[in-house]
Design a protein around this motif. Structure first.
Motif, PDB file in Angstrom:
ATOM      1  N   THR A  91       0.908  -1.177  -0.147  1.00 43.73           N
ATOM      2  CA  THR A  91       0.136   0.131  -0.082  1.00 43.73           C
ATOM      3  C   THR A  91       0.800   1.208  -0.073  1.00 43.73           C
ATOM      4  O   THR A  91       0.323   2.303  -0.493  1.00 43.73           O
ATOM      5  N   TYR A  92       2.036   1.157   0.602  1.00 41.57           N
ATOM      6  CA  TYR A  92       3.020   2.280   0.568  1.00 41.57           C
ATOM      7  C   TYR A  92       3.508   2.669  -0.712  1.00 41.57           C
ATOM      8  O   TYR A  92       4.080   1.736  -1.272  1.00 41.57           O
ATOM      9  N   PRO A  93       3.858   3.905  -1.342  1.00 40.76           N
ATOM     10  CA  PRO A  93       4.520   4.266  -2.327  1.00 40.76           C
ATOM     11  C   PRO A  93       5.916   3.954  -2.370  1.00 40.76           C
ATOM     12  O   PRO A  93       6.778   4.031  -1.603  1.00 40.76           O
ATOM     13  N   GLY A  94       6.592   3.066  -3.555  1.00 40.73           N
ATOM     14  CA  GLY A  94       7.643   2.650  -3.605  1.00 40.73           C
ATOM     15  C   GLY A  94       8.305   1.563  -2.627  1.00 40.73           C
ATOM     16  O   GLY A  94       9.353   1.127  -2.630  1.00 40.73           O
ATOM     17  N   MET A  95       7.283   1.028  -1.970  1.00 36.50           N
ATOM     18  CA  MET A  95       7.740  -0.166  -1.088  1.00 36.50           C
ATOM     19  C   MET A  95       7.907  -1.381  -1.922  1.00 36.50           C
ATOM     20  O   MET A  95       8.845  -2.271  -1.605  1.00 36.50           O
ATOM     21  N   LEU A  96       7.209  -1.747  -3.098  1.00 35.22           N
ATOM     22  CA  LEU A  96       7.588  -2.776  -3.646  1.00 35.22           C
ATOM     23  C   LEU A  96       8.993  -2.794  -4.310  1.00 35.22           C
ATOM     24  O   LEU A  96       9.578  -3.642  -4.382  1.00 35.22           O
ATOM     25  N   LEU A  97       9.401  -1.405  -4.685  1.00 37.73           N
ATOM     26  CA  LEU A  97      10.746  -1.433  -5.323  1.00 37.73           C
ATOM     27  C   LEU A  97      11.707  -1.483  -4.185  1.00 37.73           C
ATOM     28  O   LEU A  97      12.770  -2.130  -4.332  1.00 37.73           O
ATOM     29  N   ALA A  98      11.409  -0.865  -2.890  1.00 35.96           N
ATOM     30  CA  ALA A  98      12.293  -0.945  -1.863  1.00 35.96           C
ATOM     31  C   ALA A  98      12.421  -2.511  -1.347  1.00 35.96           C
ATOM     32  O   ALA A  98      13.536  -3.039  -1.112  1.00 35.96           O
TER      33      ALA A  98
END
Length: 465
Positions: free
Chosen positions: A139-146
């Motif tokens: 749900t948080y922006p950029g967390m999949l990339l992180a």
């Protein structure tokens, strides 16, 4: 091709030694960056939140560990960007140790950041840790990339552990290690979009943008731009391939304006030979003769890591270069006696130094270790150095000793330090240059200490790429 080598060419530019204050400045800047990060966290109510309660405190501590981890990642990138001034001041072996220390510290801080942040958010939301971790990722922006960045960094660290490193071919390890750059890049959006400390103030944004751009610039300029420019400028190609001993091959290389290549005897470059599949794998090979005219020479031993291809190179094969690198140069010579100790193909950078340094007859001693007489290379060239320059040569031929020693087995009854004194009387006052396998170098260094040679007068460098 005849093995025609000569001393230093008049007018050849040599890279100046970086001033000694670079050590203090570089260390101060690295430490200062960590203090700045901590100060920015403090200015954004980091301490107050740390003391505000268990969940809030865990989240605040997670922010701090994440910020310190990101800062150390960028320090790693700069350390291994091969910035010339850092290379000349510290050498690759010392830089690689710092890189390793910063890398493992950064990774542990990253794991702490993930754990503390998930625990803090779970405590605030009053839900389970696994459920909170899933919510953060999806749900948080950029967390999949992180998350992808974390997986890549775990892969890099796992293959950097010494036990795993020894099991991997150099080329495989090097390719996997490059994923660290992708990991840093993938982590950036997470910091940009959700990082409270990045978004907290214009000062914080200015700092983080500055350090990210400096790290990026160091890679683009020094790891990519400078090697490409030197490759295009000098247009190096294979001139001849000459067998020197069983499994040992010299490659003569021809190029344009080699007198403008700022390389010194004893240094090494990274070489990529455009001879077919596998050309992209770089290999660190030292010069075995200083550049003279439009020629220079490297000498390679077949170690089963792609180096066997060197013997099959054809004249005219184009070459990509990176470098020069290394501190095993004549800049350390104080003008007095010289003792050089080489094992196997480790002779190559020392041979180039023996041609370059202006020592007097009898002032330089070489101890050359090999398993058999057939393994001795450059016999004719060493004979020339004996006749023309007054070099004193000792061949130490025989199987390895049972105990850790730089001597062959037949000398096991003689203490290492005493053998060194006999081969090179006055060694305690000499500059000592070493090149060989790690364990052998360790044994020589123990012998030099026992013989009274100060560590500052012992010079060697590992190819730590």
């Amino acid at each position: 091709m005849t093995a025609t080598v000569a001393g230093r060419r008049a007018g050849r530019p040599t890279p100046p030694a970086a001033p000694t204050w670079w050590a203090d400045v570089a260390g101060t800047l690295a430490a200062l960056s960590l203090l700045v990060v901590t100060a920015l966290w403090t200015a954004d109510r980091g301490v107050q939140e740390l003391l505000a309660g268990a969940a809030t405190g865990l989240t605040s501590l997670g922010r701090l560990t994440g910020l310190l981890s990101a800062d150390l990642m960028l320090v790693q990138v700069v350390l291994m960007a091969r910035v010339p001034l850092l290379e000349r001041r510290f050498g690759q072996d010392r830089i690689a140790r710092w890189h390793r220390l910063a890398g493992f510290t950064s990774f542990h801080l990253l794991l702490a950041h993930v754990l503390l942040t998930v625990l803090g958010y779970a405590g605030t939301a009053r839900q389970g840790v696994l459920a909170e971790a899933w919510d953060l990722v999806v749900t948080y922006p950029g967390m999949l990339l992180a998350t992808a960045a974390l997986a890549l960094l775990v892969l890099v660290v796992a293959t950097s552990v010494r036990a795993a490193r020894r099991r991997l071919r150099y080329e495989s390890w090097h390719l996997l290690h490059l994923y660290a750059y992708l990991g840093v890049a993938l982590a950036l959006p997470h910091q940009l979009w959700t990082g409270a400390d990045f978004l907290a103030s214009p000062l914080a944004r200015a700092y983080w943008w500055t350090v990210y751009l400096l790290a990026l610039a160091s890679v683009l300029v020094w790891r990519l731009g400078l090697p490409a420019w030197r490759t295009l400028r000098h247009r190096i190609e294979v001139a001849a391939v000459v067998p020197e001993a069983p499994g040992i091959t010299s490659v003569w290389l021809r190029g344009r304006n080699l007198h403008r290549l700022p390389v010194r005897a004893g240094q090494f470059l990274l070489w990529r030979f455009l001879d077919g599949p596998g050309w992209s794998r770089a290999h660190p090979y030292s010069l075995s003769a200083p550049p003279h005219g439009d020629l220079m020479r490297i000498t390679v031993k077949d170690l089963g890591d792609g180096s066997a291809r060197v013997a099959a190179l054809r004249p005219g094969t184009r070459v990509l270069i990176e470098g020069p690198y290394g501190r095993l140069t004549g800049q350390h010579w104080r003008g007095g006696g010289i003792t050089m100790l080489a094992c196997g193909v480790g002779l190559t950078p020392l041979l180039a130094l023996l041609w370059e340094l202006p020592y007097a007859p009898g002032q330089a001693v070489l101890a050359y270790r090999a398993r058999t007489g057939e393994d001795l290379a450059f016999s004719a060239e060493l004979d020339r150095l004996v006749a023309e320059r007054g070099l004193v040569v000792h061949h130490l031929v025989g199987p390895r000793a049972a105990r850790p020693s730089w001597l062959p087995a037949y000398a096991e009854g003689l203490a290492d330090a005493e053998a060194l004194r006999r081969l090179s009387p006055g060694v305690a006052g000499h500059d000592v240059f070493l090149c060989g396998p790690d364990g052998w170098v360790d044994a020589v260094r123990a012998a030099t200490r026992a013989a009274g040679v100060p560590d500052a007068h012992v010079h060697h460098e590992l190819f730590a790429w």
